[in-house]
Write a protein that holds these residues in place. Sequence first.
Motif, mmCIF file in Angstrom:
data_model
loop_
_atom_site.group_PDB
_atom_site.id
_atom_site.type_symbol
_atom_site.label_atom_id
_atom_site.label_comp_id
_atom_site.label_asym_id
_atom_site.label_seq_id
_atom_site.Cartn_x
_atom_site.Cartn_y
_atom_site.Cartn_z
ATOM 1 N N ARG A 197 18.991 18.533 -8.207
ATOM 2 C CA ARG A 197 17.929 19.528 -8.324
ATOM 3 C C ARG A 197 16.612 18.908 -7.908
ATOM 4 O O ARG A 197 16.301 17.779 -8.253
ATOM 5 N N ARG A 198 15.846 19.677 -7.181
ATOM 6 C CA ARG A 198 14.559 19.181 -6.688
ATOM 7 C C ARG A 198 13.459 20.148 -7.079
ATOM 8 O O ARG A 198 13.698 21.308 -7.351
ATOM 9 N N GLY A 199 12.242 19.637 -7.050
ATOM 10 C CA GLY A 199 11.094 20.494 -7.284
ATOM 11 C C GLY A 199 10.903 20.893 -8.721
ATOM 12 O O GLY A 199 10.125 21.782 -9.028
ATOM 13 N N ASN A 200 11.614 20.231 -9.620
ATOM 14 C CA ASN A 200 11.534 20.598 -11.020
ATOM 15 C C ASN A 200 10.672 19.608 -11.804
ATOM 16 O O ASN A 200 10.618 19.656 -13.013
ATOM 17 N N ARG A 201 10.058 18.697 -11.093
ATOM 18 C CA ARG A 201 9.240 17.682 -11.768
ATOM 19 C C ARG A 201 7.888 18.257 -12.151
ATOM 20 O O ARG A 201 7.324 19.079 -11.433
ATOM 21 N N GLN A 202 7.371 17.771 -13.241
ATOM 22 C CA GLN A 202 6.034 18.202 -13.645
ATOM 23 C C GLN A 202 5.023 17.305 -12.957
ATOM 24 O O GLN A 202 5.134 16.093 -12.959
ATOM 25 N N LYS A 203 4.024 17.929 -12.377
ATOM 26 C CA LYS A 203 3.027 17.164 -11.644
ATOM 27 C C LYS A 203 1.939 16.700 -12.610
ATOM 28 O O LYS A 203 1.602 17.376 -13.566
ATOM 29 N N GLY A 204 1.396 15.537 -12.330
ATOM 30 C CA GLY A 204 0.272 15.022 -13.106
ATOM 31 C C GLY A 204 0.680 14.213 -14.323
ATOM 32 O O GLY A 204 -0.176 13.631 -14.969
#
Length: 127
Positions: free
Chosen positions: A118-125
Motif C-alpha cells: 500500500r502506498r500513499g497512506n503515510r502521514q506527512k509531517g
Amino acid sequence: MIQVLTKRADFLAANRGLRVARPGFVLLTRPNDGQGKRYGITVTKKIGNAVVRNRMKRRFRELLRAELPEQGLPDHDHVLIGREGGIERDFAKLDEELKIALSRAAEGKGDPPRRRPRRGNRQKGRK
C-alpha cells in the motif's frame, strides 16, 4: 520443439496467469492459444551480480529442458522467476520442486495472488 519466450508482452501476459511459488523460484503458467509449450526465465538484479544471475538462468534452463517435454502443460507459456534462495539450493531439490510446481499447475492449484504494497497512506509531517 519447445520455444523460448523473447517478447516482453509474453512475459507480462504470463504474469496474469496461474502462479505457483516454491522456495527457489516462482512458476507462472498461462494458456497461449495453441502456440505449443514455451518457456521463459527471469532473474532480477536483486538476486546478485551478472555471474550469479547467469548461473541461475543456466540451471533453470537445464531443469526446464528436462521436465517440460513430459510434465509441461500443452499449449501454455511457462515462466520461471528466480528467487533469492534459488542459487544455493541443491539441483536435485530444484528439480523436485519444479515437478511439484508443474503438477500443481496442471491441477489448476495456484497460490493466491500477491498483495501489492500500500502506498500513499503515510502521514506527512510526522517523524
